[in-house]
Design an enzyme around this catalytic site. Structure first.
Site: not given
Length: 428
Positions: A251, A254, A319-320, A353, A412
């Protein structure tokens, strides 16, 4: 890689998606230009930002055929197998419309309808992301979306990466345009002479793409505003330090703002992973990026117990999340917040992934506390169905009218009471 006690826990939230005031203004100017001048402005921004003049934005059949000739058969076979896995996983998410009938004859239900059109943004420039194509397009296909439009920035020769075009064809995309950045988002949201507007936009991009998606939200739907990638690894002394380090770096490479965290009650593992990270960093082609990520956003959190480690992971809401412990599956029920959960030594994050099947478009910045991975539901809408019977209105009409009057909405109340009056159950 720094080792800290868990009481020094810091948030993994990063705010780059908010942008600077200058970036926000640029995006607003681009969107306004596309809305008012269409293709003319789209062409100008493509020349200015992508440094290429395009007579047509559309990818032709000839370009796709050429892409297949550039990619070896083995990789095409891998793409097809990955697509099958992704398609199969998302087909299990499909839910039918439904109806129920009450004893008084009332029928209630939910009608599920695919969106008419979706735009998928695929990052480009110097990189190629065929996996992003598969993960965004295939759930929409499974959901039943009829029109899927893909946009991606061209290189300085006016081309898209061959692997991206092959993935798009394998996923069934028939409408592809060579446009990128905020201008592509604006074209998808509002339409131009060449590109008809869509109902929803998905897919990752740079800060300008993220800001553009935020700006057009409301006129169209979007998937999410994603931040930099994250991984948290919950591990004990049974984990291998070299494998844990490799996953952390997967990661970190990235983005300089990616976040890689190990949470463990084992000081022996913590120290071994810290050494191994530094060792493996030296061997990475993207060493500079990964090193900045590890230095600024990487950490090894040392806890007293595995229970404290689990609490820490739930605070991070990553996230992961990888769980590499003895009897790892037994910890699954205690995890409340994570975008994707990888259990056991062989469930390395890259498995998700590219190939396993679950979607890799995941909530970041702690938003796993309240949001989910991209899925089939994101490409469908739900309509409530109400068929009220005469018996039901006779039983409940007075109660509905009383509720309406409590809110000060006389019309109504009368809308219901007219039915009772016309059926002789009420007189004015």
């Amino acid at each position: 890689m720094k080792i800290v006690r868990v009481n020094d826990l810091v948030s993994i939230k990063r705010s780059i998606e908010s942008g600077t005031s200058e970036q926000v203004e640029v995006v607003k100017e681009i969107i306004a230009a596309i809305r008012t001048r269409g293709d003319e402005a789209l062409r100008e921004y493509t020349e200015k930002l992508d440094r290429v003049h395009l007579a047509s934005f559309s990818v032709t059949e000839k370009e796709i055929e050429a892409a297949y000739k550039q990619i070896d058969e083995r990789f095409i076979a891998i793409v097809r197998e990955a697509a099958d896995n992704i398609r199969s996983f998302h087909e299990k998410q499909l839910r039918p419309s439904w109806m129920t009938t009450e004893e008084n004859g009332t029928v209630l239900g939910q009608k599920i309808t695919p969106l008419d059109s979706v735009g998928v943004y695929v990052p480009g420039g110097t990189a190629a992301y065929p996996s992003s194509v598969l993960m965004n397009v295939l759930p929409a296909k499974v959901a039943g979306v009829k029109r899927i439009v893909m946009v991606s920035p061209p290189d300085d020769q006016g081309q898209l990466p061959a692997a991206v075009l092959v993935a798009a064809r394998e996923a069934g995309v028939e409408e592809i345009y060579k446009v990128g950045g905020a201008q592509a988002i604006a074209a998808l949201a509002y339409g131009t002479e060449s590109i008809h507007s869509v109902d929803k936009i998905t897919g990752p991009g740079n800060i300008y793409v993220a800001l553009a998606k935020r700006e057009v939200y409301g006129d169209v739907d979007i998937d999410m505003i994603a931040g930099p990638s994250e991984i948290a690894i919950l591990a004990d002394e049974t984990a291998r330090p070299d494998e844990v380090a490799a996953d952390l770096l997967s990661q970190a490479e990235h983005d300089p703002r990616a976040c890689s965290v190990l949470v463990t009650p084992s000081s022996v593992l913590a120290e071994a992973v810290a050494v191994e990270v530094e060792k493996q960093l030296e061997q990475l082609p993207r060493k500079d990026i990964a090193a900045r990520s590890i230095a600024d956003y990487g950490a090894i959190y040392l806890t007293e117990t595995i229970e404290e480690a689990i609490d820490t992971v739930n605070q991070l809401a990553p996230e992961h999340l990888e769980i590499i412990t003895e009897n790892a599956i037994e910890l699954l029920g205690k995890i409340r917040h994570a975008g994707a959960i990888f259990i056991g030594r062989y469930s390395s994050e890259p498995v998700g992934d590219y190939f396993a099947g679950p979607n890799h478009v995941l909530p970041t910045n702690g938003t796993a506390r309240f949001s989910s991975p991209l899925n089939v539901d994101d490409f469908q809408k739900k309509s409530s169905v109400i068929i009220y019977s005469q018996k039901a209105i006779e039983e409940n009409g007075a109660k509905i009218a009383e509720f309406a009057r409590k809110e000060g909405l006389e019309a109504h109340a009368r809308a219901v009471e007219y039915r009772l009056k016309n059926d002789g159950k009420l007189s004015y």
